[in-house]
Design an enzyme around this catalytic site. Structure first.
Site, PDB file in Angstrom:
ATOM      1  N   PHE A 134      46.575   6.333  67.733  1.00 15.78           N
ATOM      2  CA  PHE A 134      45.797   5.249  67.776  1.00 15.78           C
ATOM      3  C   PHE A 134      45.634   4.396  66.772  1.00 15.78           C
ATOM      4  O   PHE A 134      45.593   4.646  65.566  1.00 15.78           O
ATOM      5  CB  PHE A 134      44.515   6.082  68.091  1.00 15.78           C
ATOM      6  CG  PHE A 134      43.477   5.398  68.625  1.00 15.78           C
ATOM      7  CD1 PHE A 134      43.340   4.678  69.965  1.00 15.78           C
ATOM      8  CD2 PHE A 134      42.233   4.629  67.940  1.00 15.78           C
ATOM      9  CE1 PHE A 134      42.173   3.982  70.498  1.00 15.78           C
ATOM     10  CE2 PHE A 134      41.275   3.873  68.473  1.00 15.78           C
ATOM     11  CZ  PHE A 134      41.024   3.446  69.578  1.00 15.78           C
ATOM     12  N   ASP A 204      43.655  14.667  65.241  1.00 21.94           N
ATOM     13  CA  ASP A 204      42.582  14.002  65.832  1.00 21.94           C
ATOM     14  C   ASP A 204      42.598  14.351  67.095  1.00 21.94           C
ATOM     15  O   ASP A 204      43.393  14.283  68.052  1.00 21.94           O
ATOM     16  CB  ASP A 204      43.243  12.327  66.103  1.00 21.94           C
ATOM     17  CG  ASP A 204      42.048  11.396  66.395  1.00 21.94           C
ATOM     18  OD1 ASP A 204      41.159  11.880  67.324  1.00 21.94           O
ATOM     19  OD2 ASP A 204      41.856  10.281  66.095  1.00 21.94           O
ATOM     20  N   TYR A 229      32.193  10.395  72.415  1.00 22.65           N
ATOM     21  CA  TYR A 229      31.820   9.769  73.617  1.00 22.65           C
ATOM     22  C   TYR A 229      32.561   9.633  74.750  1.00 22.65           C
ATOM     23  O   TYR A 229      32.391   8.779  75.945  1.00 22.65           O
ATOM     24  CB  TYR A 229      31.616   8.275  73.098  1.00 22.65           C
ATOM     25  CG  TYR A 229      32.489   7.755  72.382  1.00 22.65           C
ATOM     26  CD1 TYR A 229      34.093   7.386  72.560  1.00 22.65           C
ATOM     27  CD2 TYR A 229      32.122   7.443  70.915  1.00 22.65           C
ATOM     28  CE1 TYR A 229      34.939   6.654  71.660  1.00 22.65           C
ATOM     29  CE2 TYR A 229      33.183   6.889  69.940  1.00 22.65           C
ATOM     30  CZ  TYR A 229      34.426   6.715  70.468  1.00 22.65           C
ATOM     31  OH  TYR A 229      35.491   6.135  69.436  1.00 22.65           O
ATOM     32  N   LYS A 230      33.793  10.216  74.724  1.00 25.21           N
ATOM     33  CA  LYS A 230      34.641  10.341  75.788  1.00 25.21           C
ATOM     34  C   LYS A 230      33.889  11.556  76.927  1.00 25.21           C
ATOM     35  O   LYS A 230      33.538  11.661  77.698  1.00 25.21           O
ATOM     36  CB  LYS A 230      36.117  10.727  75.650  1.00 25.21           C
ATOM     37  CG  LYS A 230      36.626   9.590  74.489  1.00 25.21           C
ATOM     38  CD  LYS A 230      37.916   9.534  74.213  1.00 25.21           C
ATOM     39  CE  LYS A 230      38.488   8.778  72.998  1.00 25.21           C
ATOM     40  NZ  LYS A 230      38.632   7.296  73.630  1.00 25.21           N
ATOM     41  N   ARG A 379      45.775   3.154  82.874  1.00 23.91           N
ATOM     42  CA  ARG A 379      45.195   4.717  82.736  1.00 23.91           C
ATOM     43  C   ARG A 379      44.008   4.992  83.562  1.00 23.91           C
ATOM     44  O   ARG A 379      43.373   4.219  83.911  1.00 23.91           O
ATOM     45  CB  ARG A 379      44.505   4.565  81.144  1.00 23.91           C
ATOM     46  CG  ARG A 379      45.655   4.114  80.138  1.00 23.91           C
ATOM     47  CD  ARG A 379      45.036   4.681  78.640  1.00 23.91           C
ATOM     48  NE  ARG A 379      43.774   4.378  78.328  1.00 23.91           N
ATOM     49  CZ  ARG A 379      43.095   4.455  77.574  1.00 23.91           C
ATOM     50  NH1 ARG A 379      43.426   5.180  76.381  1.00 23.91           N
ATOM     51  NH2 ARG A 379      41.788   3.888  77.253  1.00 23.91           N
TER      52      ARG A 379
HETATM   53  C1  PLP Z   1      42.585   8.940  69.082  1.00 26.71           C
HETATM   54  C2  PLP Z   1      41.352   8.137  68.773  1.00 26.71           C
HETATM   55  N1  PLP Z   1      40.983   8.213  67.546  1.00 26.71           N
HETATM   56  C3  PLP Z   1      39.915   7.415  67.044  1.00 26.71           C
HETATM   57  C4  PLP Z   1      39.157   6.662  68.117  1.00 26.71           C
HETATM   58  C5  PLP Z   1      37.977   5.728  67.705  1.00 26.71           C
HETATM   59  O1  PLP Z   1      37.610   5.943  66.557  1.00 26.71           O
HETATM   60  P1  PLP Z   1      36.036   5.531  66.301  1.00 26.71           P
HETATM   61  O2  PLP Z   1      34.966   6.394  66.687  1.00 26.71           O
HETATM   62  O3  PLP Z   1      35.966   5.220  64.649  1.00 26.71           O
HETATM   63  O4  PLP Z   1      35.696   4.154  66.687  1.00 26.71           O
HETATM   64  C6  PLP Z   1      39.630   6.605  69.476  1.00 26.71           C
HETATM   65  C7  PLP Z   1      38.844   5.762  70.257  1.00 26.71           C
HETATM   66  O5  PLP Z   1      39.085   5.888  71.401  1.00 26.71           O
HETATM   67  C8  PLP Z   1      40.389   7.343  69.801  1.00 26.71           C
HETATM   68  O6  PLP Z   1      41.230   7.293  70.882  1.00 26.71           O
END
Ligand code: PLP
Length: 419
Positions: A134, A204, A229-230, A379
């Site tokens: 990401f 992650d 938030y997902k 997606r």
């Molecule tokens: C794999 C991954 N890492 C990090 C993030 C986002 O990070 P942040 O919460 O700091 O915006 C996302 C957002 O969709 C993501 O998919």
């Protein structure tokens, strides 16, 4: 498949979806979410999960009672929420108590942990990730490398990690589920090869937590981060989490020296002296409202059971792929996600040269929300607590109809960016 599902030689997929929904042990969870427009089919929970009714009630309570009535006195309860809610999230990722905090954003937590890990491996200047990770992960790791005089090595794919990890590498940082294809990395294997080379691993889990069964302690993972938030449905910008294996906690020093990480926070001492345990990975005041929503989402997934959640998500994905083979492959779509359910997270991506206008046209019809990812992916986010087999069927029907009717060709491009 029952005989009644085959009508005039063709499979009646709608009837089959109905049967699958009737047999779904998690079906009742969908009623626990706000459905402002019940006709909308929301397949974007891999970006922003739906709003749980329980979060509406809990947030009202925190706002009206704890904040409104309790005022500053409520800090006695609030101050430990990053740890309390962290332990709840920890149960979803196989972490024993005292190793997970809910705080800050994923980007900030990644910065804290990657910096600490790099500093803990002197003489090893390299951070390793893959080009498909990401964007925020790649950017943050680049900044960590630059600040410490190190170097970020971007591999073409995650498959190259085993060959690339050597005595120069301090940290291997990867996403468990690819945001592009939904591919699920082999956490056990990649953690082992990284450790064998003397590197620390930082995973992650943003696209995995609350959707995929994860065993951080059992697999000897060092560090992890992820968003809420997902699949934890905690709302836009809700606080993220971080995991630090207990044995590493006292020996790692993160770079943001805030007072919430201070050993004796209210002594207001002259110099930073980090807490001996997990608390040293906090920085500043927690997002109390966000934490309340994370707790609601985590409790709901715990109640459903992560194994059942994962199982349903896999079935939804299998069903989607079956329909895509039948309806969309003849229209030029290809499968970008792994076909095997055990190698996928919870979203399925289809590839098409006109993916962008197709996704746009599907969304503009007003019933189905999917998303587009550069350069040619649509997606389909499958959230096991809120997505039904009927949703999957109707969504693919909509994509098929858009392409078959040529609607995609007339549609202007310009989707908004998100994650
Ligand atoms: C794999 C991954 N890492 C990090 C993030 C986002 O990070 P942040 O919460 O700091 O915006 C996302 C957002 O969709 C993501 O998919």
């Amino acid at each position: 498949m029952k005989r009644s599902d085959v009508v005039g030689g063709a499979v009646d997929w709608t009837a089959q979806a109905r049967e699958l929904d009737m047999a779904d042990p998690l079906a009742e969870f969908a009623e626990r979410f706000v459905a402002a427009d019940p006709d909308v089919i929301y397949l974007n929970g891999n970006s922003l999960g739906r709003l749980p009714l329980g979060a509406v009630a809990r947030l009202r309570e925190v706002v009206e009672q704890e904040w409104g009535r309790g005022l500053v006195g409520s800090w006695s309860r609030w101050i430990t929420q990053p740890q309390m809610v962290g332990d709840l999230v920890g149960r979803l990722v196989g972490a024993a108590q005292g190793q997970v905090l809910v705080c800050d954003s994923t980007s900030v937590n990644l910065y804290k942990l990657a910096s600490a890990a790099l500093a803990a491996r002197p003489g090893r200047p390299v951070l390793l990730t893959d080009a498909g990770n990401f964007p925020t992960d790649r950017y943050v790791l680049e900044s960590v490398a630059r600040a410490a005089g190190g170097r970020l090595v971007l591999l073409d794919t995650i498959d190259d990690v085993s060959a690339a990890v050597d005595e120069q590498v301090a940290v291997v940082s990867l996403s468990l589920v690819s945001y592009l294809t939904g591919a699920l990395a082999d956490m056990r294997e990649l953690t082992q090869v990284s450790h064998a080379a003397g590197a620390l691993v930082l995973w992650d889990l943003s696209h995995a937590v609350g959707a995929v069964s994860v065993e951080l302690d059992a697999l000897d993972v060092d560090l992890a981060v992820g968003c809420t938030y997902k699949y934890l449905n905690a709302g836009p910008g809700s606080p993220a989490f971080l995991y630090v294996r207990r044995a590493l906690q006292a020996g790692l020093q993160q770079p943001i020296w805030g007072w919430f990480g201070q050993r004796d926070q209210f002594a207001m001492g002259a110099h930073y002296d980090p807490a001996p345990d997990l608390r040293r990975f906090l920085a500043g005041s927690p997002d109390v409202l966000g934490l309340a929503a994370v707790a609601v989402g985590a409790e709901m997934v715990l109640e459903a059971g992560i194994d059942r959640v994962q199982e349903k998500g896999r079935r939804l994905g299998d069903f989607l792929i079956t329909l895509a083979d039948a309806w969309l492959a003849p229209l030029g779509f290809g499968l970008a996600s792994p076909r095997a359910a055990t190698q996928r997270g919870m979203h399925v991506s289809l590839r098409h040269p006109s993916a962008r206008p197709i996704a746009q046209a599907v969304i503009e019809r007003g019933r189905v929300i999917v998303d587009f990812r550069m350069p040619d992916l649509i997606r389909f986010g499958l959230s096991p607590l809120t997505t039904s087999f009927g949703d999957v069927c109707a969504a693919l029907e909509s994509v098929r109809d858009v392409v078959a009717s040529g609607m995609d060709e007339a549609t202007p491009v310009g989707l908004t960016a998100d994650r």
